[in-house]
Design a protein around this motif. Structure first.
Motif, mmCIF file in Angstrom:
data_model
loop_
_atom_site.group_PDB
_atom_site.id
_atom_site.type_symbol
_atom_site.label_atom_id
_atom_site.label_comp_id
_atom_site.label_asym_id
_atom_site.label_seq_id
_atom_site.Cartn_x
_atom_site.Cartn_y
_atom_site.Cartn_z
ATOM 1 N N SER A 1 0.825 -1.207 0.000
ATOM 2 C CA SER A 1 0.000 0.000 0.000
ATOM 3 C C SER A 1 0.859 1.257 0.000
ATOM 4 O O SER A 1 0.413 2.331 -0.430
ATOM 5 N N PHE B 1 -5.540 3.283 -3.766
ATOM 6 C CA PHE B 1 -6.086 2.023 -3.254
ATOM 7 C C PHE B 1 -5.071 1.430 -2.280
ATOM 8 O O PHE B 1 -4.012 2.013 -2.040
ATOM 9 N N SER C 1 -12.168 -6.298 -6.194
ATOM 10 C CA SER C 1 -12.291 -5.688 -4.863
ATOM 11 C C SER C 1 -13.024 -6.606 -3.896
ATOM 12 O O SER C 1 -14.061 -7.189 -4.243
ATOM 13 N N ILE D 1 -7.245 -6.628 -4.885
ATOM 14 C CA ILE D 1 -6.757 -5.453 -4.153
ATOM 15 C C ILE D 1 -7.229 -5.430 -2.695
ATOM 16 O O ILE D 1 -8.210 -6.084 -2.328
ATOM 17 N N THR E 1 -8.520 -2.444 -0.052
ATOM 18 C CA THR E 1 -9.074 -1.094 -0.182
ATOM 19 C C THR E 1 -8.433 -0.164 0.848
ATOM 20 O O THR E 1 -7.773 -0.605 1.786
ATOM 21 N N ASN E 2 -8.622 1.118 0.659
ATOM 22 C CA ASN E 2 -8.033 2.104 1.572
ATOM 23 C C ASN E 2 -8.530 1.908 2.998
ATOM 24 O O ASN E 2 -7.787 2.090 3.968
ATOM 25 N N ASP F 1 -14.919 1.279 3.232
ATOM 26 C CA ASP F 1 -15.185 2.091 2.044
ATOM 27 C C ASP F 1 -16.496 1.685 1.385
ATOM 28 O O ASP F 1 -16.805 0.502 1.266
ATOM 29 N N SER G 1 -16.396 4.685 -3.587
ATOM 30 C CA SER G 1 -14.964 4.722 -3.333
ATOM 31 C C SER G 1 -14.284 3.471 -3.878
ATOM 32 O O SER G 1 -13.199 3.542 -4.471
ATOM 33 N N ARG G 2 -14.920 2.328 -3.707
ATOM 34 C CA ARG G 2 -14.326 1.084 -4.198
ATOM 35 C C ARG G 2 -14.249 1.081 -5.725
ATOM 36 O O ARG G 2 -13.319 0.516 -6.304
ATOM 37 N N GLN H 1 -11.248 3.006 -6.584
ATOM 38 C CA GLN H 1 -10.049 2.242 -6.263
ATOM 39 C C GLN H 1 -9.780 1.139 -7.289
ATOM 40 O O GLN H 1 -8.622 0.854 -7.614
ATOM 41 N N ALA I 1 -6.428 0.907 -9.452
ATOM 42 C CA ALA I 1 -5.643 -0.330 -9.529
ATOM 43 C C ALA I 1 -5.360 -0.715 -10.982
ATOM 44 O O ALA I 1 -4.250 -1.146 -11.314
#
Length: 290
Positions: free
Chosen positions: A61, A67, A89, A116, A118-119, A123, A127-128, A131, A135
């Motif tokens: 990260s 992301f 995701s 991935i 996620t942040n 989320d 937002s996803r 991300q 990615a």
């Protein structure tokens, strides 16, 4: 002016024939330049591993923006050319490990797969979606496997809120070639602007994102002219995508091959509607137009 000898004429005819044959072969190959791997069968797409050997690499990260890093699974050989790529995701409160089984299984069929993190585990779908697109951008421009990827052939997948994120990503980036929301959750039900072929996977006994309030409206909310399908996993729960599932893998492979690779050899698994004991309902806009 001298006349050519019969031998010369025969040589010219032979050369012309070779040229026509060669150009015909090139034209035939050009019709499906993204075909990867041998002709498929039911057993080949149900298998836990496909024809391509795979490797994986971890992305911290700390080395990316937009992301939370993740794991890239990819075919080790590029002898057949570059591959399409898919960002995946996880769902609400979940990490990449919840979908780790999908990575090598899909990659071994001839794709670069990026599961991935996620942040934040909390989320929301919008937002996803952002991300997932971040990615894909990382995969194609900065990752160590970027030379293996055809940046024009990309897709997204996701589970639960990650599936809602896959829908968001396709809305925001119409150039995507395929989308597969798995038991997806999203408060938005209408996706009339989506232009990406989408396979909506629901679960009959989903008590978190019931098919009545989520997957079915997502499918009907997509344009009627879109290449789309609705697959309902019989007797399955919301968390069906979190463990190896042959039905999810089989039809995901067929969908990604058909629309990311434009490989019509996989149309047989999608049209006509499959008769599969593990599927409680299936809808599709067959025949597919793209």
């Amino acid at each position: 002016m001298s006349l050519r000898s019969p031998l010369s004429r025969r040589a010219l005819v032979l050369a012309a024939t070779v040229a026509l044959t060669t150009s015909g072969a090139v034209a035939q190959a050009a019709e499906n330049p993204y075909e990867r791997g041998p002709a498929p069968s039911t057993s080949s797409i149900e298998a836990t591993r496909g024809p391509f050997a795979t490797s994986q690499t971890t992305v911290s990260s700390l080395s990316v923006r937009g992301f939370g890093g993740g794991t890239i699974h990819y075919p080790t050989s590029t002898a057949e050319g570059t591959f399409g790529a898919v960002a995946v995701s996880p769902g609400y409160t979940a990490t990449q490990s919840s979908l780790s089984w999908l990575g090598p299984r899909l990659a071994s069929q001839g794709f670069v797969i990026f599961i991935i993190d996620t942040n934040s585990r909390y989320d929301q779908p919008s937002s996803r979606g952002d991300q997932l697109l971040a990615a894909l951008d990382y995969l194609t421009t900065s990752s160590t496997v970027r030379s293996r990827i055809d940046a024009s052939r990309l897709g997204v997948m996701g589970h639960s809120m990650g599936g809602g994120g896959a829908l968001e990503a396709t809305k925001d980036r119409p150039s995507l070639q395929a989308s597969i929301p798995l038991t997806a959750w999203n408060t938005t039900k209408t996706w009339s602007t989506v232009r990406t072929p989408t396979l909506v996977v629901g679960a009959e006994n989903d008590s978190v994102a019931s098919v009545r309030s989520h997957s079915e409206p997502f499918y009907t909310g997509l344009p009627s002219t879109l290449d789309k399908a609705y697959l309902e996993l019989g007797g399955a729960s919301h968390f069906a995508p979190n463990s190896p599932n042959t039905t999810i893998a089989k039809y995901s492979i067929a969908w990604l091959k058909r629309f990311i690779d434009d490989d019509t050899r996989y149309e047989q698994f999608l049209c006509p509607a499959p008769r599969d004991a593990a599927i409680s309902e299936y809808r599709d806009t067959c025949p597919h137009s793209s």
